[in-house]
Design a protein around this motif. Structure first.
Motif, PDB file in Angstrom:
ATOM      1  N   TYR A  35      -5.291  -7.068   2.707  1.00  0.00           N
ATOM      2  CA  TYR A  35      -4.913  -8.019   3.863  1.00  0.00           C
ATOM      3  C   TYR A  35      -6.072  -7.685   5.154  1.00  0.00           C
ATOM      4  CZ  TYR A  35      -1.853  -4.249   5.470  1.00  0.00           C
ATOM      5  OH  TYR A  35      -1.355  -2.674   5.573  1.00  0.00           O
ATOM      6  N   LYS A  36      -6.740  -6.699   4.951  1.00  0.00           N
ATOM      7  CA  LYS A  36      -7.764  -6.175   5.921  1.00  0.00           C
ATOM      8  C   LYS A  36      -9.230  -6.774   5.429  1.00  0.00           C
ATOM      9  CE  LYS A  36      -5.295  -2.202   7.486  1.00  0.00           C
ATOM     10  NZ  LYS A  36      -4.733  -0.836   7.080  1.00  0.00           N
ATOM     11  N   ALA A  49      -7.682   1.562   2.425  1.00  0.00           N
ATOM     12  CA  ALA A  49      -7.477   0.459   2.894  1.00  0.00           C
ATOM     13  C   ALA A  49      -8.440  -0.105   3.931  1.00  0.00           C
ATOM     14  CB  ALA A  49      -6.232   0.714   4.112  1.00  0.00           C
ATOM     15  N   HIS A  50      -9.324   0.884   4.335  1.00  0.00           N
ATOM     16  CA  HIS A  50     -10.457   0.424   5.278  1.00  0.00           C
ATOM     17  C   HIS A  50     -11.699   0.593   4.475  1.00  0.00           C
ATOM     18  CE1 HIS A  50      -8.560   0.081   9.132  1.00  0.00           C
ATOM     19  NE2 HIS A  50      -7.823   0.593   8.594  1.00  0.00           N
ATOM     20  N   PHE A  70      -3.866   7.926   8.792  1.00  0.00           N
ATOM     21  CA  PHE A  70      -3.108   6.769   9.221  1.00  0.00           C
ATOM     22  C   PHE A  70      -1.856   7.247   9.377  1.00  0.00           C
ATOM     23  CE2 PHE A  70      -1.178   2.467   9.086  1.00  0.00           C
ATOM     24  CZ  PHE A  70      -2.048   1.563   9.704  1.00  0.00           C
ATOM     25  N   LEU A 129       1.000  -1.317   0.091  1.00  0.00           N
ATOM     26  CA  LEU A 129      -0.152  -0.172   0.107  1.00  0.00           C
ATOM     27  C   LEU A 129       0.927   1.082  -0.105  1.00  0.00           C
ATOM     28  CD1 LEU A 129      -3.001   0.612   2.483  1.00  0.00           C
ATOM     29  CD2 LEU A 129      -1.574   2.169   1.134  1.00  0.00           C
ATOM     30  N   THR A 130       1.621   1.455   0.985  1.00  0.00           N
ATOM     31  CA  THR A 130       2.451   2.688   1.162  1.00  0.00           C
ATOM     32  C   THR A 130       3.406   3.060  -0.229  1.00  0.00           C
ATOM     33  OG1 THR A 130       2.427   2.508   3.593  1.00  0.00           O
ATOM     34  CG2 THR A 130       3.964   4.105   2.755  1.00  0.00           C
ATOM     35  N   ASP A 155      -6.744   6.889   0.008  1.00  0.00           N
ATOM     36  CA  ASP A 155      -6.570   5.601   0.679  1.00  0.00           C
ATOM     37  C   ASP A 155      -7.760   4.627   1.082  1.00  0.00           C
ATOM     38  OD1 ASP A 155      -5.641   3.560   2.401  1.00  0.00           O
ATOM     39  OD2 ASP A 155      -3.749   4.811   2.815  1.00  0.00           O
ATOM     40  N   SER A 161       0.977   5.848   8.623  1.00  0.00           N
ATOM     41  CA  SER A 161       2.017   5.731   7.338  1.00  0.00           C
ATOM     42  C   SER A 161       1.746   6.663   6.036  1.00  0.00           C
ATOM     43  CB  SER A 161       1.563   4.212   6.825  1.00  0.00           C
ATOM     44  OG  SER A 161       2.712   3.929   5.966  1.00  0.00           O
ATOM     45  N   ASP A 162       0.438   6.970   6.213  1.00  0.00           N
ATOM     46  CA  ASP A 162      -0.084   7.932   5.283  1.00  0.00           C
ATOM     47  C   ASP A 162       0.626   9.288   5.362  1.00  0.00           C
ATOM     48  OD1 ASP A 162      -1.651   5.694   4.908  1.00  0.00           O
ATOM     49  OD2 ASP A 162      -3.384   6.831   4.125  1.00  0.00           O
ATOM     50  N   CYS A 206      -4.735  -1.686   0.496  1.00  0.00           N
ATOM     51  CA  CYS A 206      -4.138  -3.198   0.937  1.00  0.00           C
ATOM     52  C   CYS A 206      -5.299  -4.380   0.859  1.00  0.00           C
ATOM     53  CB  CYS A 206      -3.490  -3.045   2.335  1.00  0.00           C
ATOM     54  SG  CYS A 206      -4.671  -2.854   3.430  1.00  0.00           S
TER      55      CYS A 206
HETATM   56  C1  LIG Z   1      -3.598  -0.502   6.946  1.00  0.00           C
HETATM   57  C2  LIG Z   1      -3.295   0.836   6.494  1.00  0.00           C
HETATM   58  C3  LIG Z   1      -1.684   1.285   5.950  1.00  0.00           C
HETATM   59  C4  LIG Z   1      -0.962   0.141   5.916  1.00  0.00           C
HETATM   60  O1  LIG Z   1       0.086   0.334   5.084  1.00  0.00           O
HETATM   61  P1  LIG Z   1       1.108  -0.943   4.453  1.00  0.00           P
HETATM   62  O2  LIG Z   1       1.693  -0.122   3.315  1.00  0.00           O
HETATM   63  O3  LIG Z   1       0.167  -1.950   4.100  1.00  0.00           O
HETATM   64  O4  LIG Z   1       1.901  -1.185   5.573  1.00  0.00           O
HETATM   65  C5  LIG Z   1      -1.411   2.344   5.447  1.00  0.00           C
HETATM   66  N1  LIG Z   1      -2.541   3.390   5.273  1.00  0.00           N
HETATM   67  C6  LIG Z   1      -4.087   3.065   5.922  1.00  0.00           C
HETATM   68  C7  LIG Z   1      -5.074   3.944   5.725  1.00  0.00           C
HETATM   69  C8  LIG Z   1      -4.084   1.981   6.481  1.00  0.00           C
HETATM   70  O5  LIG Z   1      -5.501   1.443   6.973  1.00  0.00           O
END
Ligand SMILES: *Cc1c(COP(=O)(O)O)cnc(C)c1O
Length: 423
Positions: free
Chosen positions: A245-246, A222-223, A135, A107-108, A220, A137-138, A243
């Motif tokens: 994996y969620k 992811a959720h 999040f 994802l990132t 993003d 990481s973002d 991603c």
């Molecule tokens: C789970 C999640 C991530 C995780 O990033 P990875 O690159 O998969 O480790 C990043 N941003 C959001 C919004 C998430 O929910």
């Protein structure tokens, strides 16, 4: 909402009438020491394993063992095109056209690749707008992009914040920010469903607001992916990443999805990072030709992808293909509505649900603040077989997913919570 009823019998009756109830049995449900199913409420963090995953991954291990390099062409599912087997189903899940979607990287990483193309700052337009509770990481990713282009990562970051004493965000406030400094903002990046509050934003409205001020807009998801109806194509967003994996149940660290809107599909002059997998498939293996850009989202690939991860994603997407997102979200709304109903019986001065109550403003997750609670509560729940997700300072996130969670799960979760609070 008020047509839900109390009692275990009612939960069991809801399960009885649930047309998707058989799907639970298609997944491995983690068990406690005594072999009893745990009440697994963390599909928002790591989705459970479909029983078919092993079979699909084993197929590729066998083909590798038996065929070696020939597996690229001779495997039951030739590896060379493996990512293409996922495209249609993934496009369906996120509401996109196949040319707009690819599964690649994580994802990132995809977020950075998208920013190479869609964050092209100038001296006067260089800021990036995110949710104040994005999040981590973002946030780290966009800060590093600002620094990479020579900007200050604080000054260049614009935060869309909740109002005083509120948790959720208002689109009207985003509009105000854009009216004030829209011509300085190069990129808007929003979590389609906020990971902390569970708030599902109006993607189309955000995109329209952003585009009105000539900002690029990305989400993003992811959720959101596999959880809500995203309609990415219709939203008009420039790009999206997520991603698998969620809610997409593809295993820890599995590869991610990427969406690039069709209007960018054939832009060869769009800045991007490339590798041999962004090159024309017909001539890729001649290895000597000048770079020839693949159209669509595939044109952002870099490397040949890990087949074992793609196989796990395929196992999951094959299940999604049996049940469309409409059916899935219909059950999801009912399951989470029931959850909300039961939580409210615990008393609104004990339990505060942060997540919006309107079904079109949330997915399956409810973020719950329990009065005077600390992490001890979460640990007690875990001890009693209920797996939830704790976020500092005081929020428990619970995500009853429509594929493998039952109404009985939700009932037992709330009963367990009640027994702890009554202690
Ligand atoms: C789970 C999640 C991530 C995780 O990033 P990875 O690159 O998969 O480790 C990043 N941003 C959001 C919004 C998430 O929910």
């Amino acid at each position: 909402m008020s047509n839900y009823k109390l009692g275990l019998d009612y939960a069991l009756a809801l399960d009885q009438n649930d047309t998707l109830r058989a799907y639970r049995n298609r997944f491995y449900i983690p068990k406690d020491k005594n072999g009893k199913d745990l009440i697994y409420m963390t599909g928002n963090s790591l989705g459970l394993q479909p029983k078919s995953t092993k079979i699909l991954v084993q197929q590729e291990l066998d083909d590798w063992a038996n065929l070696g390099v020939e597996g690229h062409f001779e495997a039951k599912n030739p590896w060379l095109n493996y990512h293409e087997y996922l495209t249609d189903n993934m496009a369906q899940i996120v509401g996109a056209k196949p040319i707009e979607v690819v599964v690649m990287n994580t994802l990132t990483t995809n977020l950075h690749l998208m920013m190479v193309s869609f964050y092209q700052p100038t001296k006067s337009r260089y800021k990036i707008l995110i949710e104040s509770d994005a999040f981590p990481s973002d946030k780290y990713a966009v800060e590093s992009q600002l620094r990479h282009h020579g900007f200050d990562d604080k000054e260049g970051l614009v935060l869309w914040k909740p109002r005083v004493n509120e948790e959720l965000l208002h689109c009207d406030d985003l509009e105000t920010i854009l009216n004030e400094q829209g011509d300085e903002i190069a990129l808007i990046l929003i979590g389609a469903v906020n990971y902390y509050t569970g708030q599902f934003f109006d993607l189309k409205r955000i995109t329209q607001l952003g585009h009105k001020h000539s900002c690029k807009v990305g989400f993003d998801c992811a959720h959101g992916a596999g959880n809500v109806t995203l309609n990415l194509h219709d939203s008009g967003a420039d790009f999206a990443v997520w991603c698998t994996y969620k809610y997409l149940n593809s295993g820890p660290g599995s590869l991610a999805g990427c969406f690039v809107h069709e209007r960018h599909a054939y832009k060869k002059d769009l800045n991007r990072f490339t590798g041999w997998w962004s090159h024309n498939k017909e001539t890729r293996f001649k290895m000597r030709d000048a770079f020839d850009q693949l159209p669509g989202a595939e044109g952002w690939q870099l490397s040949n992808p890990p087949i074992l991860s793609l196989a796990a994603i395929k196992a999951s997407l094959d299940i999604f293909a049996e049940v469309d997102m409409e059916q899935l979200t219909k059950k999801s709304e009912k399951l989470t509505g029931y959850f909300e109903f039961l939580l409210k019986t615990l008393g609104e001065d004990t339990i505060k649900i942060i997540t919006p109550s309107a079904p079109n403003e949330r997915g399956c997750q409810l973020s719950i603040q329990v009065k005077n609670a600390d992490k001890l509560l979460h640990n007690k729940l875990a001890k009693m077989g209920v797996v939830t997700d704790w976020r500092e300072p005081d929020v428990i996130r619970c995500a009853p997913t429509p594929f493998y969670n039952s109404f009985e799960d939700v009932y037992k979760l709330v009963e367990t919570l009640k027994s702890i609070l009554d202690e």
